[in-house]
Write a protein that holds these residues in place. Structure first.
Motif, short mmCIF file in Angstrom:
data_model
loop_
_atom_site.label_atom_id
_atom_site.label_comp_id
_atom_site.label_asym_id
_atom_site.label_seq_id
_atom_site.Cartn_x
_atom_site.Cartn_y
_atom_site.Cartn_z
N ILE A 63 -95.52 -21.63 -0.82
CA ILE A 63 -95.70 -23.08 -0.78
C ILE A 63 -97.15 -23.43 -0.50
N VAL A 64 -97.78 -22.71 0.43
CA VAL A 64 -99.22 -22.90 0.69
C VAL A 64 -100.01 -22.69 -0.59
N ASP A 65 -99.69 -21.61 -1.31
CA ASP A 65 -100.43 -21.29 -2.53
C ASP A 65 -100.25 -22.35 -3.62
N ALA A 66 -99.08 -23.00 -3.62
CA ALA A 66 -98.78 -23.97 -4.68
C ALA A 66 -99.25 -25.38 -4.35
N MET A 67 -99.75 -25.59 -3.15
CA MET A 67 -100.12 -26.93 -2.73
C MET A 67 -101.28 -27.53 -3.51
N ALA A 68 -102.23 -26.68 -3.88
CA ALA A 68 -103.46 -27.15 -4.52
C ALA A 68 -104.12 -25.96 -5.19
N PRO A 69 -105.13 -26.19 -6.04
CA PRO A 69 -105.83 -25.05 -6.65
C PRO A 69 -106.26 -24.02 -5.62
N ALA A 70 -106.26 -22.76 -6.00
CA ALA A 70 -106.57 -21.66 -5.09
C ALA A 70 -107.89 -21.90 -4.36
N GLY A 71 -107.89 -21.67 -3.08
CA GLY A 71 -109.10 -21.77 -2.28
C GLY A 71 -109.41 -23.14 -1.75
N ARG A 72 -108.75 -24.17 -2.26
CA ARG A 72 -109.08 -25.52 -1.79
C ARG A 72 -108.60 -25.69 -0.35
N GLY A 82 -96.02 -18.77 17.44
CA GLY A 82 -95.69 -17.35 17.35
C GLY A 82 -96.95 -16.51 17.43
N ALA A 83 -97.09 -15.58 16.51
CA ALA A 83 -98.29 -14.74 16.45
C ALA A 83 -99.35 -15.34 15.54
N PHE A 84 -99.19 -16.61 15.16
CA PHE A 84 -100.14 -17.34 14.32
C PHE A 84 -100.27 -16.72 12.93
N THR A 85 -99.15 -16.24 12.40
CA THR A 85 -99.17 -15.61 11.09
C THR A 85 -99.63 -16.58 10.01
N MET A 86 -99.03 -17.76 9.95
CA MET A 86 -99.36 -18.71 8.89
C MET A 86 -100.75 -19.35 9.07
N PRO A 87 -101.18 -19.70 10.29
CA PRO A 87 -102.56 -20.17 10.43
C PRO A 87 -103.58 -19.13 9.97
N ARG A 88 -103.32 -17.85 10.25
CA ARG A 88 -104.24 -16.80 9.80
C ARG A 88 -104.22 -16.72 8.27
N TYR A 89 -103.03 -16.86 7.68
CA TYR A 89 -102.91 -16.79 6.22
C TYR A 89 -103.66 -17.97 5.56
N VAL A 90 -103.46 -19.16 6.08
CA VAL A 90 -104.14 -20.33 5.51
C VAL A 90 -105.66 -20.17 5.62
N ALA A 91 -106.13 -19.71 6.78
CA ALA A 91 -107.58 -19.53 6.96
C ALA A 91 -108.14 -18.50 6.00
N ARG A 237 -93.20 -22.92 -10.51
CA ARG A 237 -94.10 -21.93 -9.91
C ARG A 237 -93.45 -21.27 -8.70
N LEU A 238 -92.81 -22.06 -7.86
CA LEU A 238 -92.15 -21.49 -6.69
C LEU A 238 -91.04 -20.52 -7.11
N ALA A 239 -90.31 -20.88 -8.17
CA ALA A 239 -89.23 -20.01 -8.64
C ALA A 239 -89.77 -18.71 -9.20
N ALA A 240 -90.89 -18.78 -9.91
CA ALA A 240 -91.49 -17.57 -10.49
C ALA A 240 -91.93 -16.61 -9.39
N VAL A 241 -92.58 -17.15 -8.35
CA VAL A 241 -93.04 -16.31 -7.25
C VAL A 241 -91.84 -15.72 -6.50
N ALA A 242 -90.84 -16.54 -6.24
CA ALA A 242 -89.66 -16.06 -5.52
C ALA A 242 -88.93 -14.99 -6.30
N GLY A 243 -88.89 -15.12 -7.62
CA GLY A 243 -88.20 -14.14 -8.45
C GLY A 243 -88.90 -12.81 -8.51
#
Length: 271
Positions: A63-72, A82-91, A237-243
């Motif tokens: 979902i993060v990847d699909a929000m906007a063009p890569a890197g934006r 938690g262990a800040f998994t998603m904040p680290r991923y977004v950064a 796009r979400l379905a393709a990645v999930a599949g």
């Protein structure tokens, strides 16, 4: 505050709401698993924050990847640290993103940061997720809100009802998305209720789920994406990645979600 201690099965500490342990992953040099009250909560690879071990984090990552063009860069609110998994991923994937993390357990956050330093720019807010969200100002403040609030293995009632959904919707910018992780089992009664609840505040809702969980054959995670604007969610796009995932899933939306939620009622808590 007591300091953390080395124990045979990892590094542990007593936090404000229970006991926590961080376990090294013997297969990955930078890999660690966070357990709270012996329930696995997070996995993080401090050497490669883009590596998402847990299934539900890969769904959130898509979902993060699909929000906007890569890197934006995005402005993101994380409910649950938690262990800040998603904040680290977004950064790592979207440098320059502005991120706010709401965590109720200050000692847990401090413990994680001492063992696994959070070397990304994140604003930490300590408090109850519902109270923080309902009291947040200004409105329309975030491109993405990620909900991953748990009490052991259960999502608290306080973040499950129509009032909370409306409060989150108020914080999402036009074009923004609310992504939320829930745990469920057959017959997916909780997920069906959450879908109905999200639909009271968001015009476009989908869920990402493994087929065997959908058929009621296991316990697992269901990840929702909800947008204010109809047609905003990149379903294909979400379905393709999930599949393509190593634990393939499917996206349920539109008429499929209508069928799944038939007879389900939005969650309304007594005031």
């Amino acid at each position: 505050m007591g300091g953390w201690r080395e124990i045979v099965n990892g590094i542990g500490e007593r936090t404000e709401f229970g006991s926590a342990r961080l376990l090294r992953d013997p297969r990955r040099k930078g890999g660690w698993t966070l357990l709270v009250e012996e329930v696995q909560q997070s996995y993080v690879d401090v050497n490669d924050p883009t590596y998402l071990s847990f299934e539900y984090t890969r769904r959130l990552g898509s979902i993060v990847d699909a929000m906007a063009p890569a890197g934006r860069p995005l402005r993101v609110l994380h409910l649950g640290g938690g262990a800040f998994t998603m904040p680290r991923y977004v950064a790592a994937t979207r440098p320059g993103s502005e991120q706010v993390v709401v965590e109720r357990d200050r000692r847990l956050a401090e413990f994680v940061q001492r063992v696994l330093p959070l070397e990304v720019p994140v604003d930490l807010v300590f408090g109850d997720a519902r109270e923080v969200v309902t009291g947040w100002s200004p409105a329309d403040d975030f491109d993405l809100v990620i909900g991953d609030v748990y009490d052991a293995a259960q999502m608290p009632e306080s973040v499950s009802d129509v009032t909370f959904a409306a409060a989150v919707a108020r914080l999402v910018r036009p074009g923004g998305v609310f992504a939320v992780n829930v745990a469920d089992l057959a017959p997916l009664e909780f997920s069906r209720g959450q879908a109905a609840t999200l639909r009271t505040a968001f015009a476009d809702v989908c869920l990402i789920v493994r087929p065997d969980l959908l058929r009621g054959r296991r316990f697992g995670n269901v990840v929702f994406a909800a947008a204010l604007e109809a047609g905003r969610l990149p379903i294909a796009r979400l379905a393709a990645v999930a599949g393509r995932d190593r634990q393939p899933a499917q996206v349920v939306s539109g008429a499929g979600l209508d069928l799944l939620t038939q007879g389900a009622s939005p969650v309304v808590l007594d005031s």
